[in-house]
Design a protein around this motif. Sequence first.
Motif, PDB file in Angstrom:
ATOM      1  N   SER A  23      37.968  42.924  46.834  1.00 44.65           N
ATOM      2  CA  SER A  23      37.563  43.981  46.082  1.00 44.65           C
ATOM      3  C   SER A  23      38.038  45.243  46.908  1.00 44.65           C
ATOM      4  O   SER A  23      38.397  46.296  46.182  1.00 44.65           O
ATOM      5  CB  SER A  23      36.023  44.002  46.006  1.00 44.65           C
TER       6      SER A  23
ATOM      7  N   SER B  57      39.472  45.489  42.621  1.00 47.41           N
ATOM      8  CA  SER B  57      39.232  44.550  41.415  1.00 47.41           C
ATOM      9  C   SER B  57      38.159  43.376  42.047  1.00 47.41           C
ATOM     10  O   SER B  57      38.203  43.092  43.137  1.00 47.41           O
ATOM     11  CB  SER B  57      40.557  43.996  41.066  1.00 47.41           C
TER      12      SER B  57
ATOM     13  N   ARG C 103      47.300  37.830  39.466  1.00 48.27           N
ATOM     14  CA  ARG C 103      48.111  38.752  38.788  1.00 48.27           C
ATOM     15  C   ARG C 103      49.591  38.302  38.164  1.00 48.27           C
ATOM     16  O   ARG C 103      49.956  38.797  37.080  1.00 48.27           O
ATOM     17  CB  ARG C 103      48.192  39.679  39.743  1.00 48.27           C
TER      18      ARG C 103
ATOM     19  N   ASP D 233      38.421  38.321  38.078  1.00 43.99           N
ATOM     20  CA  ASP D 233      39.860  38.168  37.855  1.00 43.99           C
ATOM     21  C   ASP D 233      40.361  36.737  37.563  1.00 43.99           C
ATOM     22  O   ASP D 233      40.909  36.186  36.636  1.00 43.99           O
ATOM     23  CB  ASP D 233      40.859  38.366  39.015  1.00 43.99           C
TER      24      ASP D 233
ATOM     25  N   TRP E  30      45.395  37.380  44.956  1.00 44.80           N
ATOM     26  CA  TRP E  30      45.628  38.703  43.980  1.00 44.80           C
ATOM     27  C   TRP E  30      46.927  38.219  43.559  1.00 44.80           C
ATOM     28  O   TRP E  30      47.050  38.230  42.307  1.00 44.80           O
ATOM     29  CB  TRP E  30      45.925  39.912  45.107  1.00 44.80           C
TER      30      TRP E  30
END
Length: 356
Positions: free
Chosen positions: A234, A239, A206, A244, A202
């Motif tokens: 998820s 997400s 991100r 991603d 993540w």
Amino acid sequence: WYLGIQIPDPNLPRVSMNRLKYPPYDPKVDWEKIEATIEQKPAQYTSYDVADPLRVGRVLLTSTTFQRDALNDYAINATGKDLYHWLEKYPAARGVETMRGFALGPLAYDIWLIDWSIKGGLGGHDAIALVEVVCDSDHDDLRLLMAQYKTTHNVELVDAIRKKYSGRKLERLLLSCLSLERPSDSLPVQATQVATDADALWDATRRRPRDEAITDVFTKRSRPHVAAVISLYSTRHGSSLRQDIKKVLKGSDYGHAILYILDGVKAKRDGHGAWRDAKMIMATMKGVGMKHTELQYRVVRAQWDKERFVAVRKAFKEHYGMTFEERIAEATSSYYKNIFFMMCQQTLDLEGGAEV
């Protein structure tokens, strides 16, 4: 063993023409069949010889890997060239990637694919075949592949990759795969490590993209572990990890390699790469213009292990609502189509005898 099938020892010496390498198989019989496929065709000012690819393919496809190995020795003794390079001089056989695969066998064919890919075989997408050979292979296969690559090209595979992709994210990924640090798939999945990896991914997708974290998770974790990470990512973050990664890596060779590994382990598919391979085969037949080379090498590699080939074709039908054979019939023609049909015909006993 390699790619799920038993193969000859690649270091066995070549035998002479008057000896049988794998008794009672006599390669002379099949060699004479192949020679009989050569036909003379008229041209405007001269004539030229053409090999009938269907008849050649029938001989090679009905032979085992051991029989093809003996046949290759016979070709070298008879002509000074290995079987594929002998066939290559006849126009109808040239460019038929399936012929190369059948003639070389699974290990030698993958070594050829790697070398071809490193040398820029697909132009701007030169790493695609290399990724498909290296990035989701079992450790035993990779050990054999690296050893035989060194024997064939007198250079370590890792050194060839460093030279070609020096400083790129793809270099680090490929070398990590070849370091053989991925744990066994039989080991239990640790929930705490899964959570740590999901959060690390993540952060890596991100904030500032961190390829080191992404590479470590996808090359140094077992397949069941990565599948669990995908699912928890998820659930925890709401997400799609695939989307991603696709967004942040934007179609790069490195991104392609990560998605190749990810799609092979997704638990909601089959978890063993059959759905991924079916999808990639279909991708060669979509849009304007077929990707003939990719189609041929992907199908050739899928069909070595007949049970896996059945799984790939089953996934193809479930996903696209048509059989692989039906799509091939739409997208290809002539001997090209019929060679693919012959590959499918070999799996009838595994599919309950259904007609192709």
